[in-house]
Design an enzyme around this catalytic site. Structure first.
Site, PDB file in Angstrom:
ATOM      1  N   THR A 289     -22.509  -2.980  -6.641  1.00 38.39           N
ATOM      2  CA  THR A 289     -22.884  -3.650  -5.387  1.00 38.39           C
ATOM      3  C   THR A 289     -21.899  -3.362  -4.256  1.00 38.39           C
ATOM      4  OG1 THR A 289     -21.684  -5.654  -6.028  1.00 38.39           O
ATOM      5  CG2 THR A 289     -24.037  -5.566  -6.581  1.00 38.39           C
TER       6      THR A 289
ATOM      7  N   ARG B   3     -21.974  -6.803 -12.201  1.00 39.81           N
ATOM      8  CA  ARG B   3     -21.600  -8.002 -12.944  1.00 39.81           C
ATOM      9  C   ARG B   3     -22.837  -8.805 -13.353  1.00 39.81           C
ATOM     10  NH1 ARG B   3     -19.909 -11.543 -10.096  1.00 39.81           N
ATOM     11  NH2 ARG B   3     -19.997 -10.628  -8.009  1.00 39.81           N
ATOM     12  N   ASP B   4     -22.745  -9.494 -14.487  1.00 41.44           N
ATOM     13  CA  ASP B   4     -23.803 -10.417 -14.892  1.00 41.44           C
ATOM     14  C   ASP B   4     -23.883 -11.550 -13.876  1.00 41.44           C
ATOM     15  OD1 ASP B   4     -24.565  -9.868 -18.070  1.00 41.44           O
ATOM     16  OD2 ASP B   4     -22.586  -9.133 -17.477  1.00 41.44           O
TER      17      ASP B   4
ATOM     18  N   GLY C 129     -19.722  -1.404  -1.267  1.00 42.49           N
ATOM     19  CA  GLY C 129     -20.147  -0.528  -0.178  1.00 42.49           C
ATOM     20  C   GLY C 129     -20.108   0.935  -0.557  1.00 42.49           C
TER      21      GLY C 129
ATOM     22  N   ASN D 153     -15.420   4.189   3.417  1.00 47.03           N
ATOM     23  CA  ASN D 153     -16.498   4.110   2.428  1.00 47.03           C
ATOM     24  C   ASN D 153     -17.381   5.350   2.418  1.00 47.03           C
ATOM     25  OD1 ASN D 153     -15.573   1.613   1.721  1.00 47.03           O
ATOM     26  ND2 ASN D 153     -17.339   0.474   2.467  1.00 47.03           N
TER      27      ASN D 153
ATOM     28  N   MET E 221     -10.631  -3.212  -9.219  1.00 49.94           N
ATOM     29  CA  MET E 221     -10.966  -4.579  -8.825  1.00 49.94           C
ATOM     30  C   MET E 221     -10.550  -5.623  -9.859  1.00 49.94           C
ATOM     31  SD  MET E 221     -14.729  -4.082  -7.136  1.00 49.94           S
ATOM     32  CE  MET E 221     -15.028  -2.838  -5.886  1.00 49.94           C
TER      33      MET E 221
ATOM     34  N   TRP F  76      -8.039   9.330  -4.261  1.00 52.74           N
ATOM     35  CA  TRP F  76      -7.559   8.519  -3.137  1.00 52.74           C
ATOM     36  C   TRP F  76      -7.959   9.224  -1.855  1.00 52.74           C
ATOM     37  CZ3 TRP F  76      -1.738   7.850  -1.537  1.00 52.74           C
ATOM     38  CH2 TRP F  76      -1.636   6.844  -0.570  1.00 52.74           C
TER      39      TRP F  76
ATOM     40  N   TYR G 214       0.849  -1.193   0.000  1.00 54.87           N
ATOM     41  CA  TYR G 214       0.000   0.000   0.000  1.00 54.87           C
ATOM     42  C   TYR G 214       0.887   1.247   0.000  1.00 54.87           C
ATOM     43  CZ  TYR G 214      -4.349   2.539   0.854  1.00 54.87           C
ATOM     44  OH  TYR G 214      -5.448   3.353   0.730  1.00 54.87           O
TER      45      TYR G 214
ATOM     46  N   LYS H 216     -18.096  -7.998   4.384  1.00 61.25           N
ATOM     47  CA  LYS H 216     -17.058  -7.204   5.054  1.00 61.25           C
ATOM     48  C   LYS H 216     -17.026  -7.593   6.528  1.00 61.25           C
ATOM     49  CE  LYS H 216     -15.916  -2.307   5.871  1.00 61.25           C
ATOM     50  NZ  LYS H 216     -14.945  -2.032   4.794  1.00 61.25           N
TER      51      LYS H 216
END
Length: 385
Positions: free
Chosen positions: A190, A213-214, A192, A162, A291, A314, A78, A378
């Site tokens: 979907t 996503r499908d 958070g 978030n 992601m 950020w 990070y 989470k």
């Protein structure tokens, strides 16, 4: 713990709280990093705090979530890492793990400026890298903390990442016209952050097109995102990447004189280029995650002929650069919550209980390791006092 909020101040209770501060604190620390097994660098450490507690703000921890950024810090990848120090009486310079957490004020300095803080207030740190995976923490100044009274425990413990991210993405970059047919589009609908984005945008009169996503239960998930979290319309990644859908069906979804002014990207790859294509001229795409682990790809034509601006966001750096904006962000978030325009993420979180009074060190370590490695919702460690 459902609906738990900051308590009112009753002097006998809080005198008892202050007097019960232990002589030793317990924290989850690390002095090295590992990409292969980041849980292996963790240990539970008991130590006597070096600060004079009579001259400090003493906090006890109520809860802390386990975030991807926490794991990335343990892996050493990070960009922002806490300083390792000998302040915790360790053999090697070490840091306390965790970037986010909810705390309760149990003691204030006998003299000096307390700001608006009172014993019993719920607070979060202004800045990251403070070390939150601990039973108690000590801060020198009240100004290093933000009051979050009025939120439930789950909202308060996660608002710094978030909640802040979503609020700033919606409010800090576009001067919205609530009377117009103005939209933002986002992928990872979907997540958070995305769920907070749709609620915050709706409160501002901004419509949201969320891409997910499908999946076999697409209609069911889309209905929840629209009915519960306020997304104006949910579409699939297949639809997002379908140029015919973009030309024929999307205009019907958006309506007359629609302006898609902002794209929020946390996926990258084809998804990022597809949401960028739906923006109006001179619009903005903000990337705050990746992601798919694929690069952000923007067609050259969007830059040349539509004047698209693409930039990164950020939250850690934003709040480091402008801590006052974080304070104002939290206040704005709390206002929306109190108005009933933001719902608690409680159902999105799996809690793991740490018996702060009676649990042993090995149990605590295994609890946190499980929170790091287990898939699904989470994870949040909830301290039982």
């Amino acid at each position: 713990m459902s609906g738990l909020r900051a308590a009112s101040v009753f002097s006998p209770v809080f005198k008892r709280m202050a007097s019960s501060i232990p002589s030793q604190f317990k924290s989850i620390i690390y002095n090295s990093h590992s990409l292969e097994d980041c849980t292996g660098v963790l240990s539970v450490h008991n130590y006597k705090p070096k600060q004079d507690l009579n001259k400090s703000v003493v906090l006890r921890t109520l809860a802390f979530p386990i975030n991807p950024s926490d794991i990335n810090q343990l892996q050493g990848v990070y960009p922002s890492l806490p300083e390792k120090t000998l302040d915790y009486s360790t053999e090697k310079p070490s840091a306390i793990a965790g970037n986010e957490g909810l705390f309760e004020v149990v003691s204030l300095p006998e003299h000096g400026d307390h700001g608006e803080l009172k014993v019993g207030d719920w607070v979060i740190p202004v800045q990251a890298n403070q070390g939150t995976w601990s039973n108690y923490r000590v801060f020198d100044k009240a100004s290093d903390l933000i009051k979050v009274n009025g939120l439930d425990l789950y909202s308060a413990a996660t608002v710094s990442v978030n909640g802040c991210t979503a609020y700033q993405l919606v409010n800090n970059y576009v001067d919205w016209n609530a009377d117009g047919n103005e939209w933002l589009i986002q992928n990872a609908g979907t997540s958070g952050v995305s769920k907070f984005v749709t609620q915050i945008a709706k409160a501002r009169g901004v419509k949201t097109l969320s891409v997910i996503r499908d999946r076999d239960n697409f209609e069911e998930v889309a209905e929840v995102l629209e009915q519960k979290f306020g997304a104006t319309k949910v579409i699939s990644e297949s639809q997002n990447n379908d140029k015919d859908f973009g030309k024929k069906e999307l205009p019907k979804v958006l309506g007359d004189k629609a302006r898609v002014r902002l794209a929020l990207n946390s996926v990258g790859g084809k998804s990022s280029s597809a949401i960028a294509r739906k923006l109006e001229r001179d619009a903005l795409m903000l990337t705050y995650g990746g992601m798919s682990k694929q690069p952000v790809t923007i067609p050259t034509s969007l830059h040349i002929f539509k004047g698209l601006t693409s930039k990164g966001y950020w939250v850690t750096e934003n709040n480091k650069r402008d801590p006052t904006d974080k304070v104002n962000t939290i206040k704005g978030f709390i206002d929306l919550y109190k108005q009933g325009k933001i719902i608690s993420p409680e159902e999105e979180i799996e809690t793991m209980e740490w018996d702060a009074n009676n649990g042993d060190d090995q149990q605590l370590l295994e609890l946190v390791k499980r929170g790091i490695t287990e898939k699904g919702k989470k994870k949040m460690v909830l301290l039982k006092w």
